[in-house]
Enzyme design. Structure first.
Site, mmCIF file in Angstrom:
data_model
loop_
_atom_site.group_PDB
_atom_site.id
_atom_site.type_symbol
_atom_site.label_atom_id
_atom_site.label_comp_id
_atom_site.label_asym_id
_atom_site.label_seq_id
_atom_site.Cartn_x
_atom_site.Cartn_y
_atom_site.Cartn_z
ATOM 1 C CB VAL A 137 -0.922 -0.017 1.256
ATOM 2 C CG1 VAL A 137 -1.628 1.310 1.440
ATOM 3 C CG2 VAL A 137 -1.938 -1.156 1.157
ATOM 4 C CG ASP A 138 2.207 3.019 -3.114
ATOM 5 O OD1 ASP A 138 3.114 2.357 -2.560
ATOM 6 O OD2 ASP A 138 1.888 2.888 -4.315
#
Ligand code: PLP
Ligand code: CA
Length: 308
Positions: free
Chosen positions: A21-22
């Site tokens: 996840v960013d």
């Protein structure tokens, strides 16, 4: 053949979610804080996520405060959060009216709700009435008595209001039933909320249902699970790949539905209103949450990282 609905899995490997996840979108109550108390360990998790270059947003359905009001709350709880990272359903109502060019109509908004909504409308220059200004008013119900409404009202915005009254309901009813084209906007429809640890409290859905009750109208919802806030964030920050965004929340019908309906990864935290038994359907689900499953779940977001 029978279809087996897959149940959510508990996050087993710390780091797994963070590595995939960013951008994290955090719901606030039940994730970051409970009422006015920070959930233990959260400042450290936020710091660690920032150190890893993650982009963070905080999205709350609670319309009682504006974004500025929430920034003060974050600061008072010892969290360093920027105003641009905060999205509240009070802001969403103002953003909706901006997007639909309400200002060009020259009309005003009637507010059932607290000061978060009026503060956000002030910021976009939309005139309003009602809200805190109508606190304590009572309608004249004597013979020939009536409530006079401003004929320039073009929208009624309804949010959580601890001073909802018959006067305000009558005002909203007249606007929505008698003024042509008057819009009905709901900040959120949470049935129950957690004002104190001692018990559950009637949520913003209460006020919205009262207005639906006397108008027969369904509102335009701007808070979670409606897409407005994620669409706004994605557009403003040029985010096209939603598969690298994770929505983290404690409610199935608002947060997890918001993530699922809008192409995000989803993580439920048990630090708020949903119990593990309810999540895994070992006990009956609350109304409106049937069948909604997150991708993963955690006890608290401290589980994103291994213990030191
Ligand atoms: N509405 C009200 C009035 C609340 O008090 C709360 C939580 O405290 C909520 C909504 C839900 O907020 P969130 O979306 O941050 O969980
Ligand atoms: Ca919550």
């Amino acid at each position: 053949s029978t279809t087996v609905l897959s149940k959510a899995e508990k996050l087993q490997v710390p780091g797994f979610l963070v590595n995939n996840v960013d951008i994290f979108i955090f719901d606030c109550d039940g994730v970051i804080w409970r009422g006015d108390s920070i959930i233990p360990g959260i400042p450290q998790v936020i710091t660690q996520l920032r150190a890893q270059g993650k982009r963070l947003f905080f999205v709350t359905n609670n319309s009682t405060k504006s974004r500025a009001g929430y920034q003060s709350k974050f600061t008072s709880l010892g969290l360093d959060v920027q105003p641009e990272e905060i999205f509240s359903s009070s802001f969403a109502a103002a953003a909706y009216l901006e997007q639909t060019k309400f200002k060009d109509t020259g009309k005003k908004v009637y507010i059932i709700g607290e000061k978060g909504i009026s503060e956000e409308l002030d910021l976009v220059g939309i005139p309003w009435l009602g809200g805190e200004g109508d606190k304590g008013k009572e309608p004249n119900m004597g013979s020939g008595g009536k409530v006079e409404v401003d004929h320039d009202v073009g929208a009624v915005v309804v949010g959580f209001d601890r001073h909802i009254s018959y006067y305000k309901l009558q005002y909203a009813q007249l606007c929505l039933n008698e003024l042509p084209g008057c819009e009905f906007i709901a900040t959120n429809t949470d049935r129950i909320t957690h004002l104190t640890e001692a018990q559950e409290w009637a949520g913003g859905g209460t006020m919205v249902a009262a207005v639906s009750g006397c108008t027969g109208r369904e509102p335009t919802l701007v808070g979670k699970p409606a897409p407005l806030m994620i669409d706004y964030i994605a557009e403003k920050y040029g985010i096209s790949d939603r598969s690298r965004i994770c929505m983290v929340g404690d409610r199935l019908d608002t947060d997890i539905a918001f993530g699922r309906n809008n192409g995000l990864k989803t993580c439920l935290t048990l630090s708020g209103v949903t119990s593990e038994d309810e999540l895994l359907e070992r006990m009956p689900r609350k109304k409106g949450t049937e069948g909604i499953q997150p991708d993963v779940y955690v006890d608290t977001i401290n589980d994103f990282f291994a213990d030191d």
